[in-house]
Design an enzyme around this catalytic site. Structure first.
Site, mmCIF file in Angstrom:
data_model
loop_
_atom_site.group_PDB
_atom_site.id
_atom_site.type_symbol
_atom_site.label_atom_id
_atom_site.label_comp_id
_atom_site.label_asym_id
_atom_site.label_seq_id
_atom_site.Cartn_x
_atom_site.Cartn_y
_atom_site.Cartn_z
ATOM 1 N N GLU A 121 0.943 -1.125 -0.112
ATOM 2 C CA GLU A 121 -0.136 0.126 -0.027
ATOM 3 C C GLU A 121 0.796 1.187 0.018
ATOM 4 O OE1 GLU A 121 -2.517 -1.584 3.511
ATOM 5 O OE2 GLU A 121 -4.016 -0.908 2.066
ATOM 6 N N GLU A 141 -3.554 -9.988 3.999
ATOM 7 C CA GLU A 141 -4.744 -9.578 4.568
ATOM 8 C C GLU A 141 -5.712 -10.696 4.478
ATOM 9 O OE1 GLU A 141 -2.861 -7.490 2.758
ATOM 10 O OE2 GLU A 141 -2.874 -5.562 3.590
HETATM 11 C C1 1HE Z 1 6.754 -8.735 11.917
HETATM 12 C C2 1HE Z 1 5.965 -8.681 10.789
HETATM 13 C C3 1HE Z 1 4.669 -7.947 10.749
HETATM 14 C C4 1HE Z 1 7.709 -9.900 10.176
HETATM 15 N N1 1HE Z 1 4.353 -7.705 11.960
HETATM 16 N N2 1HE Z 1 6.159 -8.450 13.169
HETATM 17 N N3 1HE Z 1 2.050 -8.736 6.983
HETATM 18 C C5 1HE Z 1 2.307 -10.047 6.818
HETATM 19 O O1 1HE Z 1 1.307 -10.674 7.036
HETATM 20 C C6 1HE Z 1 3.733 -10.488 6.530
HETATM 21 C C7 1HE Z 1 4.155 -11.180 7.753
HETATM 22 N N4 1HE Z 1 5.603 -11.385 7.593
HETATM 23 C C8 1HE Z 1 6.146 -12.487 6.875
HETATM 24 O O2 1HE Z 1 5.293 -13.072 6.299
HETATM 25 C C9 1HE Z 1 7.657 -12.809 6.905
HETATM 26 O O3 1HE Z 1 8.078 -12.057 8.128
HETATM 27 C C10 1HE Z 1 8.352 -11.973 5.626
HETATM 28 C C11 1HE Z 1 7.894 -12.884 4.433
HETATM 29 C C12 1HE Z 1 7.925 -10.663 5.434
HETATM 30 C C13 1HE Z 1 9.882 -12.131 5.992
HETATM 31 O O4 1HE Z 1 10.169 -13.362 6.224
HETATM 32 P P1 1HE Z 1 11.592 -13.650 7.241
HETATM 33 O O5 1HE Z 1 11.687 -15.199 7.223
HETATM 34 O O6 1HE Z 1 12.724 -13.009 6.429
HETATM 35 O O7 1HE Z 1 11.488 -13.049 8.549
HETATM 36 P P2 1HE Z 1 10.613 -13.584 9.874
HETATM 37 O O8 1HE Z 1 11.443 -14.719 10.683
HETATM 38 O O9 1HE Z 1 9.221 -13.981 9.495
HETATM 39 O O10 1HE Z 1 10.467 -12.326 10.681
HETATM 40 C C14 1HE Z 1 11.418 -11.611 11.365
HETATM 41 C C15 1HE Z 1 10.857 -10.864 12.654
HETATM 42 O O11 1HE Z 1 10.019 -9.832 11.995
HETATM 43 C C16 1HE Z 1 9.997 -11.720 13.374
HETATM 44 O O12 1HE Z 1 10.120 -11.232 14.485
HETATM 45 P P3 1HE Z 1 11.079 -12.005 15.843
HETATM 46 O O13 1HE Z 1 10.974 -11.060 17.077
HETATM 47 O O14 1HE Z 1 10.635 -13.399 16.043
HETATM 48 O O15 1HE Z 1 12.390 -11.848 15.423
HETATM 49 C C17 1HE Z 1 8.599 -11.343 12.849
HETATM 50 O O16 1HE Z 1 7.459 -11.923 13.938
HETATM 51 C C18 1HE Z 1 8.902 -9.848 12.538
HETATM 52 N N5 1HE Z 1 7.791 -9.507 11.604
HETATM 53 N N6 1HE Z 1 6.618 -9.260 9.785
HETATM 54 C C19 1HE Z 1 5.020 -7.709 13.122
HETATM 55 N N7 1HE Z 1 4.004 -7.901 9.718
HETATM 56 C C20 1HE Z 1 -3.113 -0.606 7.000
HETATM 57 S S1 1HE Z 1 -3.790 -2.154 6.843
HETATM 58 C C21 1HE Z 1 -2.313 -3.111 6.342
HETATM 59 C C22 1HE Z 1 -2.732 -4.645 6.777
HETATM 60 C C23 1HE Z 1 -1.486 -5.723 6.399
HETATM 61 O O17 1HE Z 1 -0.453 -5.154 6.215
HETATM 62 S S2 1HE Z 1 -1.578 -7.211 6.622
HETATM 63 C C24 1HE Z 1 -0.266 -7.868 6.104
HETATM 64 C C25 1HE Z 1 0.650 -8.029 7.497
#
Ligand code: 1HE
Length: 269
Positions: A121, A141
């Protein structure tokens, strides 16, 4: 330049870093450990930055630190909200991203790795998108049981069509960098590691345009494109006449007519 050096600029949160390269401001999402997930302070900081573009800044390059542009909304902040608070939270994103799209200077986004959810976005609010092959685009989402709330349903269909966006959200499909280029998510697909160089080159080009041209492209063109042909053509005539009468336009046209170097249209290489 670090953020504290930028005189008069709004104070940015720790998750944003500002550097200057001549007339180009480089705004970087600086939360690589959380894949540049967008928490409220970051979204508010983006809005404040674009609402108060400093004098002398003629273009912004928007990028993310680390391997990903942005993993979207910080899901750890997704609290139980009643309907009104939910609407207000989404409207906060709308205001911030409107400042990006309808601010005072064009924005070039450099994309790598995840460009997902709210990250897509945000990228969609930029005027030019440069992607590296590692970029991938998704709207998870749909799979999280929520809906886009950062302006995605207004901006993304204008790039790729409502049908493609619906399919992405219904099935959880991710598009690769190559596919994103084909369907119109990016304007440029560059070699690995080349995104910043290309993004900066483009941002400097944009920064050297006449101010009126950038203003017309950011503020008049989207309105004309959404208007009926009759009203659109009338607006076009007004904007064209205003632009032509500016001294800068006269000077640029005179430079071409006097055969000044670098003023001819270049064939694509
Ligand atoms: C996060 C987030 C996040 C990572 N919020 N903490 N977005 C999503 O649903 C995407 C969610 N993220 C992923 O699918 C993956 O993290 C990725 C593909 C982007 C990257 O994967 P990777 O293997 O490089 O990293 P990871 O091990 O999944 O994440 C590393 C850290 O970042 C980990 O935290 P840690 O404390 O365990 O090290 C994750 O929890 C954190 N992290 N993404 C919070 N999104 C205005 S409305 C909009 C609505 C949306 O955007 S919904 C979609 C949200």
């Amino acid at each position: 330049m670090r953020k504290e050096d930028a005189a008069g600029a709004p104070k940015l949160p720790e998750s944003l870093r500002l550097d200057m390269d001549g007339p180009v401001a480089i705004l970087r999402l600086e939360r690589a450990h959380k894949r540049n997930a967008l928490n409220d302070p970051t979204v508010l900081g983006i809005g404040a930055f674009f609402a108060q573009i400093q004098p002398g800044v003629r273009a912004v390059l928007l990028t993310g630190s680390g391997e990903h542009f942005s993993a979207g909304l910080d899901l750890s902040e997704l609290q139980e909200r009643d309907v009104v608070d939910g609407v207000m939270h989404s409207r906060m994103w709308h205001r911030a991203l409107d400042e990006v799209q309808f601010g005072s200077v064009p924005v070039v986004a450099v994309l790598q790795g995840a460009v997902v959810g709210g990250g897509l976005e945000l990228a969609a609010a930029a005027h030019i998108r440069v992607a590296e092959p590692s970029a991938f685009y998704a709207l998870p989402e749909g799979q999280r049981g929520i809906f886009v709330g950062g302006g995605g349903s207004a901006r993304i269909p204008r790039l790729i069509g409502a049908s493609r966006m619906a399919e992405m959200m219904l099935t959880g499909r991710a598009y690769s960098g190559e596919e994103g280029q084909q369907i119109g998510l990016s304007h440029y697909l560059v070699a690995p590691g080349e995104g910043l160089r290309k993004g900066l080159e483009l941002a400097h080009k944009v920064a050297s345009n006449a101010k009126m041209t950038n203003f017309a492209l950011m503020h008049a063109l989207p309105r004309i494109a959404e208007s009926s042909q009759d009203q659109g053509l009338f607006m076009e005539a007004l904007v064209a006449a205003i632009a032509q009468s500016a001294p800068e336009a006269k000077q640029r046209i005179a430079q071409f007519l006097s055969k000044q170097a670098g003023t001819r249209v270049q064939r694509p290489r």
